[in-house]
Design an enzyme around this catalytic site. Sequence first.
Site, PDB file in Angstrom:
ATOM      1  N   CYS A   1      -5.167   1.310   6.405  1.00 22.99           N
ATOM      2  CA  CYS A   1      -5.279   2.778   6.380  1.00 22.99           C
ATOM      3  C   CYS A   1      -6.570   3.241   5.720  1.00 22.99           C
ATOM      4  O   CYS A   1      -6.795   4.442   5.574  1.00 22.99           O
ATOM      5  CB  CYS A   1      -4.077   3.396   5.675  1.00 22.99           C
ATOM      6  SG  CYS A   1      -4.031   3.120   3.897  1.00 22.99           S
TER       7      CYS A   1
ATOM      8  N   CYS B   1       0.843  -1.189   0.000  1.00 21.60           N
ATOM      9  CA  CYS B   1       0.000   0.000   0.000  1.00 21.60           C
ATOM     10  C   CYS B   1       0.887   1.251   0.000  1.00 21.60           C
ATOM     11  O   CYS B   1       1.772   1.385   0.847  1.00 21.60           O
ATOM     12  CB  CYS B   1      -0.883  -0.021   1.241  1.00 21.60           C
ATOM     13  SG  CYS B   1      -1.882   1.461   1.437  1.00 21.60           S
TER      14      CYS B   1
ATOM     15  N   CYS C   1       0.339   3.101   3.556  1.00 18.67           N
ATOM     16  CA  CYS C   1       0.774   2.623   4.875  1.00 18.67           C
ATOM     17  C   CYS C   1       1.757   1.465   4.800  1.00 18.67           C
ATOM     18  O   CYS C   1       2.142   0.923   5.828  1.00 18.67           O
ATOM     19  CB  CYS C   1      -0.433   2.224   5.709  1.00 18.67           C
ATOM     20  SG  CYS C   1      -1.205   0.704   5.137  1.00 18.67           S
TER      21      CYS C   1
ATOM     22  N   CYS D   1      -7.476  -0.772   1.387  1.00 14.73           N
ATOM     23  CA  CYS D   1      -6.519  -1.274   2.371  1.00 14.73           C
ATOM     24  C   CYS D   1      -7.165  -1.189   3.746  1.00 14.73           C
ATOM     25  O   CYS D   1      -7.588  -0.113   4.170  1.00 14.73           O
ATOM     26  CB  CYS D   1      -5.252  -0.431   2.316  1.00 14.73           C
ATOM     27  SG  CYS D   1      -4.116  -0.776   3.665  1.00 14.73           S
TER      28      CYS D   1
ATOM     29  N   CYS E   1      -8.645  -5.035  -9.772  1.00 17.30           N
ATOM     30  CA  CYS E   1      -8.199  -4.011 -10.712  1.00 17.30           C
ATOM     31  C   CYS E   1      -7.750  -2.807  -9.878  1.00 17.30           C
ATOM     32  O   CYS E   1      -8.578  -2.103  -9.310  1.00 17.30           O
ATOM     33  CB  CYS E   1      -9.359  -3.660 -11.635  1.00 17.30           C
ATOM     34  SG  CYS E   1      -8.939  -2.471 -12.897  1.00 17.30           S
TER      35      CYS E   1
END
Length: 130
Positions: free
Chosen positions: A98, A46, A49, A95, A118
Amino acid sequence: MDKVIKTDAEWQKDLSAEAYRVLRKHGTERAGTNDNFPKDAGMFRCAGCDAPLFEQDTKFESGTGWPSFYAPVDGEMVGEQVDRSFFMKRTEVHCNRCDGHLGHLFPDGPAPTGLRYCINGAALTFEAED
Ligand SMILES: [Zn+2]
């Protein structure tokens, strides 16, 4: 899981303009702009984070111009939510650490899962294996 919580101003300061627009404002990058990651073995994390999200092994060439994966590395880390914007019913993925928006999930991916995550490349960083 330790959640990463920041104010909007902190996110804006810490992220690139494009990553901020995607992760925090549910933006979608233009197709083909951010799918030039290395093909080496490694982990996609990510951009907000650093949580591990997808492994290179699960990335496939979808022809869409967005990085596409058939499975997350850990189902706990990637959350799903129904997205009814733009008069379509889609599954949004984010995510869980975060709450950053990553992209969308479609049921037309390859085996073994039949799923296609995607993902906006701006929401990801790539870390090659040693
Ligand atoms: Zn995150």
